[in-house]
Design a protein around this motif. Structure first.
Motif, PDB file in Angstrom:
ATOM      1  N   LEU A   3       1.925  44.808  59.764  1.00 30.64           N
ATOM      2  CA  LEU A   3       1.031  45.122  60.904  1.00 30.64           C
ATOM      3  C   LEU A   3       0.905  46.208  61.399  1.00 30.64           C
ATOM      4  O   LEU A   3       1.635  47.162  61.462  1.00 30.64           O
ATOM      5  CB  LEU A   3       1.881  44.211  62.172  1.00 30.64           C
ATOM      6  N   ALA A   4      -0.414  46.495  61.807  1.00 32.40           N
ATOM      7  CA  ALA A   4      -0.829  47.741  62.618  1.00 32.40           C
ATOM      8  C   ALA A   4      -1.521  47.358  63.734  1.00 32.40           C
ATOM      9  O   ALA A   4      -2.325  46.290  63.608  1.00 32.40           O
ATOM     10  CB  ALA A   4      -1.719  48.815  61.726  1.00 32.40           C
ATOM     11  N   ASP A  24      -1.299  44.007  56.211  1.00 30.35           N
ATOM     12  CA  ASP A  24      -1.689  42.834  56.047  1.00 30.35           C
ATOM     13  C   ASP A  24      -2.604  42.256  57.161  1.00 30.35           C
ATOM     14  O   ASP A  24      -3.456  41.632  57.020  1.00 30.35           O
ATOM     15  CB  ASP A  24      -0.456  41.727  55.745  1.00 30.35           C
ATOM     16  N   ARG A  25      -2.335  42.872  58.376  1.00 30.19           N
ATOM     17  CA  ARG A  25      -2.729  42.388  59.520  1.00 30.19           C
ATOM     18  C   ARG A  25      -3.088  43.535  60.476  1.00 30.19           C
ATOM     19  O   ARG A  25      -2.062  44.345  60.756  1.00 30.19           O
ATOM     20  CB  ARG A  25      -2.158  41.050  60.182  1.00 30.19           C
ATOM     21  N   SER A 120     -18.756  47.700  63.641  1.00 32.13           N
ATOM     22  CA  SER A 120     -19.127  48.563  62.750  1.00 32.13           C
ATOM     23  C   SER A 120     -17.696  49.001  61.877  1.00 32.13           C
ATOM     24  O   SER A 120     -17.848  49.204  60.573  1.00 32.13           O
ATOM     25  CB  SER A 120     -19.254  50.287  63.452  1.00 32.13           C
ATOM     26  N   ILE A 121     -16.515  48.619  62.211  1.00 30.38           N
ATOM     27  CA  ILE A 121     -15.167  48.773  61.343  1.00 30.38           C
ATOM     28  C   ILE A 121     -15.306  47.750  60.423  1.00 30.38           C
ATOM     29  O   ILE A 121     -14.942  47.866  59.107  1.00 30.38           O
ATOM     30  CB  ILE A 121     -13.959  48.602  62.474  1.00 30.38           C
ATOM     31  N   THR A 122     -15.524  46.672  60.760  1.00 33.72           N
ATOM     32  CA  THR A 122     -15.324  45.554  59.913  1.00 33.72           C
ATOM     33  C   THR A 122     -16.509  45.551  58.946  1.00 33.72           C
ATOM     34  O   THR A 122     -16.506  45.062  57.555  1.00 33.72           O
ATOM     35  CB  THR A 122     -15.539  43.963  60.435  1.00 33.72           C
ATOM     36  N   GLY A 123     -17.778  45.999  59.405  1.00 28.36           N
ATOM     37  CA  GLY A 123     -18.769  46.230  58.159  1.00 28.36           C
ATOM     38  C   GLY A 123     -18.370  47.264  57.121  1.00 28.36           C
ATOM     39  O   GLY A 123     -18.884  47.066  55.977  1.00 28.36           O
ATOM     40  N   ILE A 130     -12.187  45.861  51.619  1.00 28.21           N
ATOM     41  CA  ILE A 130     -10.776  45.687  52.283  1.00 28.21           C
ATOM     42  C   ILE A 130     -10.682  44.462  52.737  1.00 28.21           C
ATOM     43  O   ILE A 130     -11.324  43.841  53.703  1.00 28.21           O
ATOM     44  CB  ILE A 130     -10.694  46.866  53.423  1.00 28.21           C
ATOM     45  N   LYS A 131      -9.637  43.750  52.407  1.00 28.23           N
ATOM     46  CA  LYS A 131      -9.290  42.376  52.767  1.00 28.23           C
ATOM     47  C   LYS A 131      -8.705  42.041  53.768  1.00 28.23           C
ATOM     48  O   LYS A 131      -8.190  41.057  54.084  1.00 28.23           O
ATOM     49  CB  LYS A 131      -8.799  41.630  51.477  1.00 28.23           C
ATOM     50  N   THR A 132      -7.986  43.111  54.444  1.00 33.05           N
ATOM     51  CA  THR A 132      -7.018  42.879  55.788  1.00 33.05           C
ATOM     52  C   THR A 132      -7.451  42.117  56.690  1.00 33.05           C
ATOM     53  O   THR A 132      -8.659  42.139  57.087  1.00 33.05           O
ATOM     54  CB  THR A 132      -6.751  44.538  56.256  1.00 33.05           C
ATOM     55  N   GLU A 133      -6.589  41.126  57.422  1.00 30.46           N
ATOM     56  CA  GLU A 133      -7.064  40.108  58.387  1.00 30.46           C
ATOM     57  C   GLU A 133      -7.156  40.805  59.787  1.00 30.46           C
ATOM     58  O   GLU A 133      -6.164  41.926  59.853  1.00 30.46           O
ATOM     59  CB  GLU A 133      -6.118  39.341  58.427  1.00 30.46           C
ATOM     60  N   PHE A 134      -8.223  40.853  60.411  1.00 35.16           N
ATOM     61  CA  PHE A 134      -8.226  41.494  61.655  1.00 35.16           C
ATOM     62  C   PHE A 134      -8.058  40.117  62.751  1.00 35.16           C
ATOM     63  O   PHE A 134      -8.447  39.175  62.838  1.00 35.16           O
ATOM     64  CB  PHE A 134      -9.711  41.805  61.790  1.00 35.16           C
ATOM     65  N   THR A 135      -7.528  40.852  63.990  1.00 31.41           N
ATOM     66  CA  THR A 135      -7.136  40.082  65.118  1.00 31.41           C
ATOM     67  C   THR A 135      -7.660  40.990  66.100  1.00 31.41           C
ATOM     68  O   THR A 135      -7.186  42.203  66.355  1.00 31.41           O
ATOM     69  CB  THR A 135      -5.722  39.665  65.257  1.00 31.41           C
TER      70      THR A 135
END
Length: 232
Positions: A3-4, A24-25, A120-123, A130-135
């Motif tokens: 996690l980060a 991973d997240r 902008s980050i997810t774009g 990059i497939k990392t999950e965002f929360t």
């Protein structure tokens, strides 16, 4: 699970995306105080061989407000920013691939600072596969009055993380034993020097990811840059 947790930054440098890639997240803070003179709403691009700041202007507001409570200025001219980037990079080798990614982010029809920067980050992550999950931090059921390390630990425990990965700048802030006491391993991303050709001139390092995607293909970034770090 690795996690980060980080603040959102507007088109941040490659190291930010290396950190996302390493876990991973990735939890993005929306409910912490906006800080002036940071990188939340500004970054650096290359123009005429020099680094130049570009900025998202903000609506005037009290300093006490969180990032998610701040808004872009009504005077923010999206076309002006796009023209600045167009002028700086129109001759870059991957301009035709990269500019639409920047344009989608800048034309995003939401004036909330957090929503705009998060998009902008997810774009960029989509572009780089990059497939990392965002929360988003406020969606986590913890005591959000906690500060600093206590909040980080609470988020780690809520996310069931066994490894917390932080940017190398946090190495003086977080003691490993405090995390080990919660059965969490603490690691730091140490980026290796990344260099590429910028119009054949002397290389200017650590510019916005906008610069990176203008001079390198998405595949080159995936294969040769995203993994160029050590976990220490």
């Amino acid at each position: 699970m690795k996690l980060a947790i980080m603040q959102p930054y507007f088109f941040p440098y490659i190291g930010y995306f290396q950190l996302i890639h390493a876990v991973d997240r990735f939890i993005v803070y929306d409910n912490i105080k906006y800080t002036k003179k940071g990188w939340i709403n500004r970054n650096r691009m290359l123009r005429d061989g020099k680094d130049v700041i570009f900025t998202l202007p903000l609506k005037a507001a009290p300093d006490s407000l969180d990032i998610c409570e701040r808004s872009l200025s009504a005077d923010f001219d999206r076309n002006k920013l796009l023209n600045q980037l167009h002028g700086a990079y129109r001759r870059a080798p991957f301009f035709s691939d990269a500019f639409p990614v920047l344009e989608q982010a800048i034309r995003f029809p939401n004036d909330n600072l957090f929503s705009f920067v998060f998009n902008s980050i997810t774009g960029i992550c989509d572009y780089l596969d990059i497939k990392t999950e965002f929360t988003i931090s406020s969606e986590m059921a913890i005591d959000h009055n906690l500060k600093g390390q206590a909040k980080v630990l609470a988020l780690c425990e809520k996310a069931s993380a066994d490894v917390y990965v932080n940017a190398i700048g946090g190495i003086e802030l977080y003691p490993r034993d405090a995390f080990a006491a919660r059965d969490i391993e603490l690691k730091f991303v140490k980026s290796k020097p990344v260099e590429y050709v910028q119009f054949g001139a002397e290389f200017v390092p650590w510019l916005s990811i906008a610069d990176v995607i203008m001079f390198n293909s998405a595949n080159e970034i995936q294969e040769n840059m995203l993994g160029e770090y050590e976990l220490v």
